[in-house]
Design a protein around this motif. Structure first.
Motif, PDB file in Angstrom:
ATOM      1  N   TYR A   1       0.935  -1.255   0.100  1.00 42.38           N
ATOM      2  CA  TYR A   1       0.025   0.079  -0.044  1.00 42.38           C
ATOM      3  C   TYR A   1       0.816   1.191  -0.170  1.00 42.38           C
ATOM      4  O   TYR A   1       2.194   1.061   0.370  1.00 42.38           O
ATOM      5  CB  TYR A   1      -0.834  -0.115   1.217  1.00 42.38           C
ATOM      6  CG  TYR A   1      -0.143   0.036   2.611  1.00 42.38           C
ATOM      7  CD1 TYR A   1      -0.185   1.348   3.195  1.00 42.38           C
ATOM      8  CD2 TYR A   1       0.056  -0.860   3.284  1.00 42.38           C
ATOM      9  CE1 TYR A   1       0.567   1.137   4.526  1.00 42.38           C
ATOM     10  CE2 TYR A   1       0.464  -1.210   4.621  1.00 42.38           C
ATOM     11  CZ  TYR A   1       0.997   0.245   5.035  1.00 42.38           C
ATOM     12  OH  TYR A   1       1.560   0.026   6.179  1.00 42.38           O
ATOM     13  N   ASN A   2       0.182   2.354  -0.338  1.00 40.20           N
ATOM     14  CA  ASN A   2       0.762   3.700  -0.236  1.00 40.20           C
ATOM     15  C   ASN A   2       0.733   4.165   0.910  1.00 40.20           C
ATOM     16  O   ASN A   2      -0.349   4.454   1.546  1.00 40.20           O
ATOM     17  CB  ASN A   2       0.107   4.579  -1.188  1.00 40.20           C
ATOM     18  CG  ASN A   2       0.777   6.144  -1.440  1.00 40.20           C
ATOM     19  OD1 ASN A   2       1.486   6.188  -0.329  1.00 40.20           O
ATOM     20  ND2 ASN A   2       0.410   6.810  -2.238  1.00 40.20           N
TER      21      ASN A   2
ATOM     22  N   ALA B   1      -0.952   7.413   1.687  1.00 36.78           N
ATOM     23  CA  ALA B   1      -2.644   7.299   1.404  1.00 36.78           C
ATOM     24  C   ALA B   1      -3.198   7.410   2.681  1.00 36.78           C
ATOM     25  O   ALA B   1      -2.888   6.557   3.591  1.00 36.78           O
ATOM     26  CB  ALA B   1      -3.136   6.305   0.610  1.00 36.78           C
TER      27      ALA B   1
ATOM     28  N   THR C   1      -7.425   7.241   5.046  1.00 33.19           N
ATOM     29  CA  THR C   1      -8.534   6.947   5.067  1.00 33.19           C
ATOM     30  C   THR C   1      -9.277   8.371   4.784  1.00 33.19           C
ATOM     31  O   THR C   1      -8.678   9.560   5.098  1.00 33.19           O
ATOM     32  CB  THR C   1      -9.396   6.320   6.156  1.00 33.19           C
ATOM     33  OG1 THR C   1      -8.993   7.082   7.350  1.00 33.19           O
ATOM     34  CG2 THR C   1      -8.662   5.085   6.280  1.00 33.19           C
TER      35      THR C   1
ATOM     36  N   PRO D   1      -4.124   3.593   5.204  1.00 34.17           N
ATOM     37  CA  PRO D   1      -4.839   3.346   3.877  1.00 34.17           C
ATOM     38  C   PRO D   1      -5.998   2.441   4.150  1.00 34.17           C
ATOM     39  O   PRO D   1      -5.822   1.309   4.958  1.00 34.17           O
ATOM     40  CB  PRO D   1      -3.689   2.615   3.127  1.00 34.17           C
ATOM     41  CG  PRO D   1      -2.511   3.100   3.820  1.00 34.17           C
ATOM     42  CD  PRO D   1      -2.772   3.200   5.219  1.00 34.17           C
ATOM     43  N   ARG D   2      -7.129   2.540   3.383  1.00 30.72           N
ATOM     44  CA  ARG D   2      -8.259   1.733   3.295  1.00 30.72           C
ATOM     45  C   ARG D   2      -7.822   0.158   2.728  1.00 30.72           C
ATOM     46  O   ARG D   2      -7.051   0.297   2.153  1.00 30.72           O
ATOM     47  CB  ARG D   2      -9.369   2.269   2.462  1.00 30.72           C
ATOM     48  CG  ARG D   2      -9.778   3.527   3.039  1.00 30.72           C
ATOM     49  CD  ARG D   2     -10.901   4.078   1.788  1.00 30.72           C
ATOM     50  NE  ARG D   2     -10.362   4.075   0.750  1.00 30.72           N
ATOM     51  CZ  ARG D   2     -10.729   4.673  -0.322  1.00 30.72           C
ATOM     52  NH1 ARG D   2     -11.781   5.649  -0.242  1.00 30.72           N
ATOM     53  NH2 ARG D   2     -10.254   4.735  -1.594  1.00 30.72           N
TER      54      ARG D   2
ATOM     55  N   ASP E   1      -7.419  -0.123  -0.941  1.00 26.79           N
ATOM     56  CA  ASP E   1      -6.345   0.568  -1.429  1.00 26.79           C
ATOM     57  C   ASP E   1      -5.140  -0.196  -1.297  1.00 26.79           C
ATOM     58  O   ASP E   1      -3.838   0.152  -1.779  1.00 26.79           O
ATOM     59  CB  ASP E   1      -5.892   1.804  -0.790  1.00 26.79           C
ATOM     60  CG  ASP E   1      -7.140   2.804  -1.314  1.00 26.79           C
ATOM     61  OD1 ASP E   1      -7.561   2.807  -2.078  1.00 26.79           O
ATOM     62  OD2 ASP E   1      -7.395   3.984  -0.102  1.00 26.79           O
ATOM     63  N   ARG E   2      -5.194  -1.494  -0.593  1.00 28.81           N
ATOM     64  CA  ARG E   2      -4.051  -2.432  -0.461  1.00 28.81           C
ATOM     65  C   ARG E   2      -4.160  -3.379  -1.743  1.00 28.81           C
ATOM     66  O   ARG E   2      -5.190  -3.942  -1.870  1.00 28.81           O
ATOM     67  CB  ARG E   2      -4.277  -2.974   0.833  1.00 28.81           C
ATOM     68  CG  ARG E   2      -3.896  -1.939   1.938  1.00 28.81           C
ATOM     69  CD  ARG E   2      -3.962  -2.398   3.118  1.00 28.81           C
ATOM     70  NE  ARG E   2      -4.036  -1.509   4.082  1.00 28.81           N
ATOM     71  CZ  ARG E   2      -3.011  -1.574   5.247  1.00 28.81           C
ATOM     72  NH1 ARG E   2      -2.332  -2.348   5.465  1.00 28.81           N
ATOM     73  NH2 ARG E   2      -3.045  -0.469   6.153  1.00 28.81           N
TER      74      ARG E   2
END
Length: 136
Positions: free
Chosen positions: A109-110, A113, A115, A124-125, A128-129
Motif C-alpha cells: 500500500y501507499n 494514503a 482514509t 490506507p483503506r 487501497d491495498r
C-alpha cells in the motif's frame, strides 16, 4: 512435503523489475512466499509499505533503500530486514538480484494514503491495498 519444480516458478514483470516466485500459498506453501527480484540498472521502485516483514538477501549488484526516511546502501552478500508497515523505496544504479522471503498474504500500500476525512484510522483503506502476484 511438496516439491515445487523450477518449471512451476511464476514470473511477474513490472516496469522496474522481474520477480520469479519459487514458493507461495498458491504454489503449495502454507504461509511463506519466496521469490527472486532482478532489478534493472537505473530502476527505482515505487514508494510503498508492506503489511508483513520481508527479508531480502542480495546476491549480485547493489541498491539504495530509503527505509522510513533512513538511507541504506546494500550490496551482494548483505541481508536487509524490512519491517512491516515501514515506508520503503528501492533504487539501483547498477542493477541487482536478490532473494526475498515474507509471510503471505502481505499486501502492498501507499503509506502516504489515508482514509477519508472523518474515518477513525489514519491508515490506507483495505480497498487501497494490493496483494502482489509474486507473494500470492
Amino acid at each position: 512435503m511438496s516439491v515445487i519444480r523450477l518449471s512451476d516458478a511464476r514470473r511477474s514483470e513490472t516496469p522496474n523489475a522481474v520477480m520469479t516466485t519459487y514458493a507461495s500459498p498458491t504454489q503449495g506453501s502454507t504461509s511463506l512466499a519466496l521469490w527472486r527480484v532482478e532489478m534493472r540498472a537505473g530502476a527505482q521502485g515505487p514508494l510503498h509499505a508492506m503489511e508483513a516483514e520481508q527479508i531480502w538477501t542480495f546476491l549480485t549488484g547493489s541498491a539504495s533503500v530509503d527505509l522510513a526516511g533512513e538511507a541504506l546502501t546494500v550490496g551482494a552478500g548483505d541481508t536487509l530486514v524490512l519491517p512491516a508497515d515501514a515506508a520503503r523505496q528501492v533504487s539501483t544504479a547498477e542493477g541487482f538480484t536478490a532473494v526475498v522471503a515474507s509471510t503471505s498474504p502481505s499486501r502492498a500500500y501507499n503509506p502516504d494514503a489515508r482514509t477519508p476525512e472523518g474515518a477513525c484510522a489514519l491508515a490506507p483503506r483495505d480497498a487501497d491495498r494490493v496483494l502482489p502476484a509474486w507473494i500470492a
